[in-house]
Design an enzyme around this catalytic site. Structure first.
Site, mmCIF file in Angstrom:
data_model
loop_
_atom_site.group_PDB
_atom_site.id
_atom_site.type_symbol
_atom_site.label_atom_id
_atom_site.label_comp_id
_atom_site.label_asym_id
_atom_site.label_seq_id
_atom_site.Cartn_x
_atom_site.Cartn_y
_atom_site.Cartn_z
ATOM 1 N N TYR A 83 0.829 -1.213 0.000
ATOM 2 C CA TYR A 83 0.000 0.000 0.000
ATOM 3 C C TYR A 83 0.859 1.256 0.000
ATOM 4 C CZ TYR A 83 1.221 0.505 4.928
ATOM 5 O OH TYR A 83 1.922 0.668 6.096
ATOM 6 N N CYS A 84 0.234 2.362 -0.384
ATOM 7 C CA CYS A 84 0.850 3.687 -0.253
ATOM 8 C C CYS A 84 -0.262 4.681 0.080
ATOM 9 C CB CYS A 84 1.606 4.067 -1.520
ATOM 10 S SG CYS A 84 0.575 4.146 -2.994
ATOM 11 N N THR A 85 -0.016 5.978 -0.061
ATOM 12 C CA THR A 85 -0.991 6.983 0.385
ATOM 13 C C THR A 85 -2.289 6.952 -0.426
ATOM 14 O OG1 THR A 85 0.915 8.379 0.840
ATOM 15 C CG2 THR A 85 -1.252 9.422 0.984
#
Ligand SMILES: [Zn+2]
Ligand SMILES: [Zn+2]
Length: 291
Positions: free
Chosen positions: A175-177
């Site tokens: 995941y990321c932002t």
């Protein structure tokens, strides 16, 4: 409802360099017309942006991007009392998020998990959760039990991932932002032979919209004046940007020059005298060197 609407999105769409130039013009015209401010990264492969303004202004921009790039764009919205941007910045780059590997294909979307699917997999367990963000982002919040590659920016990701030995019996949940970095991290990991990799669709911001009390711990760093948002997507009251180095900072200290309270980061705090700004640090240095 707070009066300022903030919208962020990314879209991969092969518009080429001429299309990118045209898009830059259109963004500028629309933003001026609707008093929208923000940060737009435009490339031949698409656009990655966060912008803010009135509800109608933001909607007009969103509609333009749907028209120009894709009907499928997922816009993640939040609201605020004040504008998180002070100006309009439009940058043209080789990539909409710099991976340093512009030749890699973009993830197909087949490995994307909705927030509900992601949440269910975490509930089940037996997964490796991988944070693809930078060290200073991970520091202020992440998914429970997540591991990261201790990188300072995303262009280091491919190199850092190379030496990793993830548990091969577990799927990697990445995941990321807002999801854009994972679109590139996924093919990078697959290229390294990891073939059971999933990405969180729309990233942390999309997850928090649906599961504010789920598996995300701490706050989420964002790249505008809000610095971070809490689990309810409200602007942080804890974090500020360190005036000396730009990393997140949360402990107030008195400035050694002007006495004003300032938040500096742990690294800079360890470095000796505290300053509220580069200006005060400069003043102290000039004094030290005898004027
Ligand atoms: Zn600092
Ligand atoms: Zn000061």
């Amino acid at each position: 409802m707070k009066p300022i609407v903030i919208s962020s999105f990314y879209a991969f769409a092969p518009i080429g360099s001429e299309g990118a130039d045209r898009l830059v013009q259109d963004i500028r015209v629309r933003c001026e017309e609707h008093h929208v401010l923000g940060l737009f990264i435009v490339a031949g492969e698409g656009c990655n942006a966060t912008f803010s303004g009135s509800e109608s202004g933001v909607s007009a921009l969103e509609e333009m991007f749907r028209d120009r790039l894709s009907r499928e764009i997922l816009f993640k919205r939040s609201s605020n009392d004040t504008a998180p941007f002070r100006k309009l910045v439009i940058r043209v780059r080789d990539e909409i998020v710099t991976s340093g590997c512009p030749e890699i294909p973009i993830a197909s979307g087949a490995q994307a998990l909705s927030p509900a699917e992601w949440h269910a997999k975490l509930e089940q367990g037996g997964v490796t959760v991988l944070d693809t963000r930078n060290d200073y982002e991970v520091e202020i919040g992440k998914f429970e039990g997540a591991t990261d590659l201790a990188i300072e920016n995303f262009s280091q990701f491919a190199k850092a991932a190379k030496g990793q030995h993830f548990n091969s019996s577990e799927p990697i949940l990445m995941y990321c932002t807002g999801g854009v970095r994972c679109e590139k991290a996924l093919p990078i990991l697959e290229g390294l032979g990891f073939n059971n990799v999933f990405q969180l669709e729309g990233g942390i911001l999309n997850y928090l919209e649906q599961f504010p009390d789920g598996y995300y711990e701490g706050e989420c760093f964002v790249f505008d004046d809000r610095v971070a948002v809490d689990r309810y997507l409200q602007p942080t009251t804890r974090w500020a940007l360190c005036p000396l180095c730009g990393n997140p900072a949360n402990e107030p200290v008195p400035c050694g020059v002007c006495g004003q309270a300032a938040k500096v980061c742990a690294d800079c705090r360890a470095g000796g005298t505290q300053f509220c700004s580069l200006g005060c640090r400069g003043a102290a240095r000039r004094q030290e060197s005898g004027g």
